[in-house]
Design a protein around this motif. Structure first.
Motif, PDB file in Angstrom:
ATOM      1  N   SER A  57       0.800  -1.186   0.049  1.00  0.00           N
ATOM      2  CA  SER A  57      -0.070   0.055   0.018  1.00  0.00           C
ATOM      3  C   SER A  57       0.785   1.323   0.120  1.00  0.00           C
ATOM      4  O   SER A  57       1.994   1.110   0.284  1.00  0.00           O
ATOM      5  CB  SER A  57      -0.864  -0.104   1.311  1.00  0.00           C
ATOM      6  OG  SER A  57      -0.179   0.037   2.226  1.00  0.00           O
ATOM      7  N   GLY A  58       0.293   2.121  -0.504  1.00  0.00           N
ATOM      8  CA  GLY A  58       1.240   3.428  -0.706  1.00  0.00           C
ATOM      9  C   GLY A  58       1.867   3.696  -1.966  1.00  0.00           C
ATOM     10  O   GLY A  58       2.014   2.789  -2.846  1.00  0.00           O
ATOM     11  N   PRO A  59       2.549   4.816  -1.996  1.00  0.00           N
ATOM     12  CA  PRO A  59       3.035   5.021  -3.530  1.00  0.00           C
ATOM     13  C   PRO A  59       4.541   4.337  -3.613  1.00  0.00           C
ATOM     14  O   PRO A  59       5.181   3.877  -2.598  1.00  0.00           O
ATOM     15  CB  PRO A  59       3.362   6.621  -3.668  1.00  0.00           C
ATOM     16  CG  PRO A  59       3.621   7.006  -1.984  1.00  0.00           C
ATOM     17  CD  PRO A  59       2.559   5.859  -1.290  1.00  0.00           C
ATOM     18  N   PRO A  60       4.995   3.834  -5.013  1.00  0.00           N
ATOM     19  CA  PRO A  60       6.378   3.353  -5.140  1.00  0.00           C
ATOM     20  C   PRO A  60       7.399   4.400  -4.857  1.00  0.00           C
ATOM     21  O   PRO A  60       7.175   5.405  -4.806  1.00  0.00           O
ATOM     22  CB  PRO A  60       6.151   2.957  -6.573  1.00  0.00           C
ATOM     23  CG  PRO A  60       5.469   3.745  -7.308  1.00  0.00           C
ATOM     24  CD  PRO A  60       3.998   4.237  -6.162  1.00  0.00           C
ATOM     25  N   TYR A  61       8.575   4.089  -4.544  1.00  0.00           N
ATOM     26  CA  TYR A  61       9.755   4.570  -4.430  1.00  0.00           C
ATOM     27  C   TYR A  61      10.483   4.336  -6.093  1.00  0.00           C
ATOM     28  O   TYR A  61      10.712   3.276  -6.522  1.00  0.00           O
ATOM     29  CB  TYR A  61      10.427   4.324  -3.546  1.00  0.00           C
ATOM     30  CG  TYR A  61      11.909   5.226  -3.424  1.00  0.00           C
ATOM     31  CD1 TYR A  61      12.027   6.346  -2.757  1.00  0.00           C
ATOM     32  CD2 TYR A  61      13.043   4.806  -4.224  1.00  0.00           C
ATOM     33  CE1 TYR A  61      13.124   7.391  -3.103  1.00  0.00           C
ATOM     34  CE2 TYR A  61      14.209   5.447  -4.182  1.00  0.00           C
ATOM     35  CZ  TYR A  61      14.079   6.707  -3.485  1.00  0.00           C
ATOM     36  OH  TYR A  61      15.273   7.480  -3.561  1.00  0.00           O
ATOM     37  N   VAL A  62      10.536   5.645  -6.748  1.00  0.00           N
ATOM     38  CA  VAL A  62      10.973   5.280  -8.109  1.00  0.00           C
ATOM     39  C   VAL A  62      12.544   6.168  -8.188  1.00  0.00           C
ATOM     40  O   VAL A  62      12.567   7.284  -7.746  1.00  0.00           O
ATOM     41  CB  VAL A  62      10.003   5.841  -9.117  1.00  0.00           C
ATOM     42  CG1 VAL A  62      10.553   5.587 -10.684  1.00  0.00           C
ATOM     43  CG2 VAL A  62       8.712   5.458  -8.944  1.00  0.00           C
ATOM     44  N   SER A  63      13.536   5.242  -9.121  1.00  0.00           N
ATOM     45  CA  SER A  63      14.555   5.733  -9.273  1.00  0.00           C
ATOM     46  C   SER A  63      15.228   5.525 -10.530  1.00  0.00           C
ATOM     47  O   SER A  63      14.740   4.162 -10.941  1.00  0.00           O
ATOM     48  CB  SER A  63      15.741   5.607  -8.281  1.00  0.00           C
ATOM     49  OG  SER A  63      16.063   4.378  -7.929  1.00  0.00           O
ATOM     50  N   GLU A  64      16.028   6.319 -11.402  1.00  0.00           N
ATOM     51  CA  GLU A  64      16.729   5.894 -12.421  1.00  0.00           C
ATOM     52  C   GLU A  64      17.975   5.640 -12.190  1.00  0.00           C
ATOM     53  O   GLU A  64      18.629   6.477 -11.996  1.00  0.00           O
ATOM     54  CB  GLU A  64      16.504   7.100 -13.669  1.00  0.00           C
ATOM     55  CG  GLU A  64      16.807   6.303 -15.110  1.00  0.00           C
ATOM     56  CD  GLU A  64      18.065   6.532 -15.366  1.00  0.00           C
ATOM     57  OE1 GLU A  64      18.482   5.743 -16.554  1.00  0.00           O
ATOM     58  OE2 GLU A  64      18.762   7.193 -14.658  1.00  0.00           O
ATOM     59  N   GLU A  65      18.524   4.387 -12.701  1.00  0.00           N
ATOM     60  CA  GLU A  65      19.703   3.829 -12.541  1.00  0.00           C
ATOM     61  C   GLU A  65      20.750   3.497 -13.612  1.00  0.00           C
ATOM     62  O   GLU A  65      20.420   2.653 -14.240  1.00  0.00           O
ATOM     63  CB  GLU A  65      19.883   2.561 -11.490  1.00  0.00           C
ATOM     64  CG  GLU A  65      18.929   2.830 -10.038  1.00  0.00           C
ATOM     65  CD  GLU A  65      19.530   4.002  -9.283  1.00  0.00           C
ATOM     66  OE1 GLU A  65      20.541   4.391  -9.395  1.00  0.00           O
ATOM     67  OE2 GLU A  65      18.498   4.182  -8.459  1.00  0.00           O
ATOM     68  N   PRO A  66      21.504   4.456 -13.939  1.00  0.00           N
ATOM     69  CA  PRO A  66      22.273   4.223 -15.172  1.00  0.00           C
ATOM     70  C   PRO A  66      23.150   3.103 -15.002  1.00  0.00           C
ATOM     71  O   PRO A  66      23.589   2.546 -13.976  1.00  0.00           O
ATOM     72  CB  PRO A  66      23.365   5.597 -15.263  1.00  0.00           C
ATOM     73  CG  PRO A  66      22.567   6.574 -14.444  1.00  0.00           C
ATOM     74  CD  PRO A  66      21.969   5.902 -13.282  1.00  0.00           C
ATOM     75  N   VAL A  67      23.325   2.152 -16.345  1.00  0.00           N
ATOM     76  CA  VAL A  67      24.249   0.910 -16.189  1.00  0.00           C
ATOM     77  C   VAL A  67      25.529   1.226 -15.841  1.00  0.00           C
ATOM     78  O   VAL A  67      26.105   0.333 -15.243  1.00  0.00           O
ATOM     79  CB  VAL A  67      23.996   0.374 -17.772  1.00  0.00           C
ATOM     80  CG1 VAL A  67      25.202  -0.797 -17.729  1.00  0.00           C
ATOM     81  CG2 VAL A  67      22.684  -0.087 -17.897  1.00  0.00           C
ATOM     82  N   SER A  68      25.862   2.587 -16.142  1.00  0.00           N
ATOM     83  CA  SER A  68      27.510   2.610 -15.863  1.00  0.00           C
ATOM     84  C   SER A  68      27.693   2.788 -14.345  1.00  0.00           C
ATOM     85  O   SER A  68      28.822   2.516 -14.203  1.00  0.00           O
ATOM     86  CB  SER A  68      28.034   4.150 -16.374  1.00  0.00           C
ATOM     87  OG  SER A  68      26.972   5.214 -15.867  1.00  0.00           O
ATOM     88  N   SER A  69      26.620   3.105 -13.550  1.00  0.00           N
ATOM     89  CA  SER A  69      26.788   3.224 -12.089  1.00  0.00           C
ATOM     90  C   SER A  69      26.555   1.696 -11.408  1.00  0.00           C
ATOM     91  O   SER A  69      26.592   1.591 -10.185  1.00  0.00           O
ATOM     92  CB  SER A  69      25.858   4.038 -11.522  1.00  0.00           C
ATOM     93  OG  SER A  69      24.633   3.847 -11.549  1.00  0.00           O
ATOM     94  N   LEU A  70      25.840   0.592 -12.386  1.00  0.00           N
ATOM     95  CA  LEU A  70      25.718  -0.593 -11.626  1.00  0.00           C
ATOM     96  C   LEU A  70      26.748  -1.770 -11.879  1.00  0.00           C
ATOM     97  O   LEU A  70      26.846  -1.952 -12.926  1.00  0.00           O
ATOM     98  CB  LEU A  70      24.435  -0.890 -12.216  1.00  0.00           C
ATOM     99  CG  LEU A  70      23.224   0.093 -11.809  1.00  0.00           C
ATOM    100  CD1 LEU A  70      22.057  -0.361 -12.764  1.00  0.00           C
ATOM    101  CD2 LEU A  70      22.928  -0.036 -10.440  1.00  0.00           C
ATOM    102  N   ARG A  71      27.689  -2.019 -10.677  1.00  0.00           N
ATOM    103  CA  ARG A  71      28.523  -3.002 -11.085  1.00  0.00           C
ATOM    104  C   ARG A  71      27.987  -4.264 -10.109  1.00  0.00           C
ATOM    105  O   ARG A  71      27.493  -4.118  -8.988  1.00  0.00           O
ATOM    106  CB  ARG A  71      29.923  -2.288 -10.573  1.00  0.00           C
ATOM    107  CG  ARG A  71      30.276  -1.173 -11.392  1.00  0.00           C
ATOM    108  CD  ARG A  71      30.372  -1.634 -12.748  1.00  0.00           C
ATOM    109  NE  ARG A  71      30.733  -0.541 -13.617  1.00  0.00           N
ATOM    110  CZ  ARG A  71      30.553  -0.733 -14.953  1.00  0.00           C
ATOM    111  NH1 ARG A  71      30.504  -1.459 -15.552  1.00  0.00           N
ATOM    112  NH2 ARG A  71      30.693   0.789 -15.717  1.00  0.00           N
TER     113      ARG A  71
END
Length: 337
Positions: A323-337
């Protein structure tokens, strides 16, 4: 926050679902000249009002029962208008869909229109739920010089001879990351031939999104695309995704993330598309901790299916509590290791 890169405003008379009957369809080439002229004149007049961001003018040309609940269409006009500045509309196709029923007690009915294209083997199907009896026109107008290129699909109903009023409005972009739907279809076939099934699935999904004028429209070409996508779909997606059938990916620390939806996304309008990832999660009050969890979830997805790194710019991550709103973020591939 909405990050799906696609919006539409459907009139209240529209829906999709299981169909009970089929009605008559007339293609543009088979129309009477008067019908074609009147339908196109009405459609381009409404499109010009959309371009001017004049919701009141559009509402005046809208069916009364739809105009009573106009907020969705008004929002879509406001979103589309800035992209249409200086654009010229080019008719893509016109249809007349005849759902007139005889007798005084005719009621809305689930209706399909099977439209054969010029006597050939290709066809287009329009599916509506609870469609009121009437004579409808569908106009698809392209704005290829818009930034990005746009398409307006308008459903109209003939209220009197030669007078058509708006019943449904479906604006959409026709490119993503600078490429059209055919480009993504070809890219998907290349990926499938290389057995890069996740990239193929992503590109087939984006191709369908760009090539379908509205949710109630299907065609021989779209069915072919879906068949190709089904043959090359990753095994993990064969049963579909949802709350009851999540895709489970595991982070480096052993945490499991239950992914309930995946889809292409072009919200940022960059040189590559993103992938939108929805997963079930508890609410975290601390935004720093919530963002860190989203980053770990996105990294887990790309670690499980590393070929996606080649095709996407990043991952839009939706942490969705019960219940409640989602938490949303955009994560660039370059920052994901």
């Amino acid at each position: 926050m909405k990050r799906w890169g696609l919006f539409a405003a459907a009139a209240s008379l529209l829906g999709t679902g299981a169909m009970a009957g089929a009605q008559q369809c007339t293609t543009q080439s088979k129309m009477q000249t008067a019908d074609r002229t009147a339908l196109l004149r009405s459609a381009t007049g409404i499109a010009s009002a959309v371009q001017a961001n004049d919701s009141n003018a559009v509402r005046q040309q809208t069916l009364p029962d739809v105009a009573q609940n106009f907020a969705g269409i008004a929002n879509a006009i406001a979103s589309a208008a800035p992209h249409l500045t200086g654009a010229t509309f080019v008719p893509d196709t016109l249809w007349i869909l005849d759902a007139r029923a005889s007798g005084p007690n005719a009621k809305p009915a689930d209706t399909q229109f099977f439209c054969n294209l010029n006597g050939g083997s290709q066809s287009t199907v329009f599916s509506f739920q609870a469609l009121p009896p009437g004579r409808y026109g569908l106009a698809v107008l392209d704005a290829p010089k818009a930034q990005p290129p746009y398409q307006l699909t308008l459903l109209l109903r003939e209220e009197s001879a030669g007078t058509w009023q708006l019943g449904g409005f479906f604006p959409r972009v026709t490119t993503a990351a600078g490429h059209d739907g055919i480009w993504y279809w070809k890219a998907a076939r290349t990926d499938a031939a290389k057995r890069q099934n996740w990239n193929a699935w992503l590109n087939y999904s984006e191709a369908e999104r760009l090539l379908r004028p509205a949710a109630f429209v299907s065609s021989s070409h779209l069915e072919q695309l879906q068949e190709e996508q089904g043959k090359s779909a990753p095994a993990a997606l064969s049963g579909g995704l949802g709350q009851g059938t999540p895709l489970i990916v595991k982070a480096k620390d052993g945490t499991e993330y239950r992914v309930t939806a995946l889809a292409p996304d072009d919200s940022l309008g960059g040189d590559r598309i993103d992938i939108a990832m929805h997963y079930s999660a508890d609410t975290i009050a601390d935004p720093v901790a919530a963002r860190a969890r989203n980053q770990r979830a996105a990294a887990a997805l790309l670690a499980a299916y590393p070929e996606l790194r080649d095709d996407v710019h990043g991952v839009w991550v939706y942490a969705e509590p019960a219940s409640g709103p989602p938490y949303v973020s955009e994560e660039p591939v370059s920052s994901l290791r």
